[in-house]
Scaffold this motif. Structure first.
Motif, PDB file in Angstrom:
ATOM      1  N   ALA A  23     -63.568  43.006 -17.808  1.00  0.00           N
ATOM      2  CA  ALA A  23     -64.832  42.501 -18.622  1.00  0.00           C
ATOM      3  C   ALA A  23     -65.197  41.318 -17.926  1.00  0.00           C
ATOM      4  N   GLY A  24     -66.614  40.471 -18.790  1.00  0.00           N
ATOM      5  CA  GLY A  24     -66.974  39.684 -17.980  1.00  0.00           C
ATOM      6  C   GLY A  24     -68.520  39.612 -18.431  1.00  0.00           C
ATOM      7  N   GLY A  25     -69.056  38.418 -17.994  1.00  0.00           N
ATOM      8  CA  GLY A  25     -70.541  38.449 -18.274  1.00  0.00           C
ATOM      9  C   GLY A  25     -71.435  39.339 -17.597  1.00  0.00           C
ATOM     10  N   PHE A  26     -72.590  39.454 -17.690  1.00  0.00           N
ATOM     11  CA  PHE A  26     -73.665  39.989 -16.973  1.00  0.00           C
ATOM     12  C   PHE A  26     -73.788  39.726 -15.160  1.00  0.00           C
ATOM     13  N   ASP A  58     -81.255  39.257 -19.222  1.00  0.00           N
ATOM     14  CA  ASP A  58     -81.254  38.123 -18.595  1.00  0.00           C
ATOM     15  C   ASP A  58     -80.938  37.910 -17.376  1.00  0.00           C
ATOM     16  N   THR A  59     -81.655  37.897 -16.520  1.00  0.00           N
ATOM     17  CA  THR A  59     -81.483  38.159 -14.876  1.00  0.00           C
ATOM     18  C   THR A  59     -81.211  36.837 -14.211  1.00  0.00           C
ATOM     19  N   SER A  60     -81.307  35.616 -14.932  1.00  0.00           N
ATOM     20  CA  SER A  60     -81.496  34.294 -14.348  1.00  0.00           C
ATOM     21  C   SER A  60     -80.102  33.998 -13.992  1.00  0.00           C
ATOM     22  N   GLY A  61     -80.092  33.728 -12.463  1.00  0.00           N
ATOM     23  CA  GLY A  61     -78.638  33.502 -11.928  1.00  0.00           C
ATOM     24  C   GLY A  61     -78.409  34.727 -10.956  1.00  0.00           C
ATOM     25  N   THR A 116     -68.425  30.570 -11.920  1.00  0.00           N
ATOM     26  CA  THR A 116     -68.322  29.027 -12.481  1.00  0.00           C
ATOM     27  C   THR A 116     -69.822  28.569 -12.587  1.00  0.00           C
ATOM     28  N   ARG A 117     -71.002  29.216 -12.172  1.00  0.00           N
ATOM     29  CA  ARG A 117     -72.363  28.829 -12.325  1.00  0.00           C
ATOM     30  C   ARG A 117     -72.799  29.168 -13.763  1.00  0.00           C
ATOM     31  N   ARG A 118     -71.872  29.973 -14.219  1.00  0.00           N
ATOM     32  CA  ARG A 118     -72.626  30.709 -15.633  1.00  0.00           C
ATOM     33  C   ARG A 118     -71.059  31.089 -16.381  1.00  0.00           C
ATOM     34  N   ASP A 145     -72.434  30.588  -2.728  1.00  0.00           N
ATOM     35  CA  ASP A 145     -72.926  29.513  -3.286  1.00  0.00           C
ATOM     36  C   ASP A 145     -73.003  28.972  -4.423  1.00  0.00           C
ATOM     37  N   ALA A 146     -71.531  29.268  -4.784  1.00  0.00           N
ATOM     38  CA  ALA A 146     -71.062  28.437  -6.122  1.00  0.00           C
ATOM     39  C   ALA A 146     -70.304  27.461  -5.660  1.00  0.00           C
TER      40      ALA A 146
END
Ligand code: GTP
Ligand code: MG
Length: 201
Positions: A23-26, A58-61, A116-118, A145-146
């Motif tokens: 699991a985890g975010g988009f 929401d595709t930001s990032g 870690t960026r989101r 790049d994080a």
């Protein structure tokens, strides 16, 4: 050696099969993780992200991303001759969360992937497993790049219980993902035994 009828063609041990959720975010790398370790061609349910979906997706990032999982990812890995994991990757976007309860049925444990960026994108998954007492581990997917953070800062930011393992990983790397999966099984065996009545075999 002579085998009886019942033994012929059978493998010497019947493996234990365990269900693990990813699991985890988009766009955090769930489909990538399942694809990196699966020894069968992973079942994917990816759809193109379209112009029409832009207001809700929401595709930001994750601007380089063109597809998204709409139902689940499915893969299998034999960790040992007697231990097989079935991996179920959940859809990352909130509009598909109604499927989680069905996917979570009978799961031994879960990997919550984090970027870690989101980091906030994985709060919902952490809450979900905490509430249901499903043992989970945080896999920090290290994108190039994080910025790198010590696992202790991630633990603090997510306000995790001390027994929840936090590991750094690369969702594209088979060996790295294997370590994560071994970590979940170990954690679930140690932590789940006292909390859950039965383990699906
Ligand atoms: N650099 C880098 N890119 C990665 C890594 N893991 C995944 N990606 C890329 O990130 C993008 C998103 O990965 P996915 O595996 O589709 O993410 P997901 O979590 O399944 O996304 P949803 O199903 O839409 O929630 C893809 O373009 C991958 O190639 C990683 O560890 N490092
Ligand atoms: Mg996916």
């Amino acid at each position: 050696m002579i085998f009886g009828r019942s033994e012929r063609g059978k493998s010497p041990v019947e493996p234990v099969t365990l269900k693990i959720l990813v699991a985890g975010g988009f766009g955090v790398g769930k489909t990538t993780l399942v694809g990196a370790v699966s020894e069968i061609r992973p079942l994917r349910t990816e759809e193109l992200l379209t112009e029409a979906g832009r207001p809700v997706d929401d595709t930001s990032g994750v601007e380089g991303k063109h597809t998204t999982t709409v139902a689940m990812d499915f893969g299998r890995i034999t960790l040992r001759e007697d231990l097989v994991l079935y991996l179920f990757g959940t859809p990352g976007q909130e509009r598909f969360w109604f499927m989680w309860d069905e996917l979570a049925e009978g799961a031994l444990g879960a990997v919550v992937l984090a970027d870690t960026r989101r980091l906030e994108d994985c709060f919902a998954a952490v809450d979900y497993f905490e509430r249901r007492s499903i043992p989970f581990l945080i896999g920090v997917n290290c994108f190039e790049d994080a910025a790198r953070y010590p696992v202790e800062s991630v633990r603090k930011a997510l306000d995790l219980d001390p027994e929840v393992p936090v590991v750094l990983c690369d969702a594209r790397d088979r060996e790295s993902v294997k370590e994560v999966l071994i970590g979940v099984v170990r954690h679930a065996m140690a932590y789940g035994a006292g909390h859950r009545q039965s383990v699906t075999t």
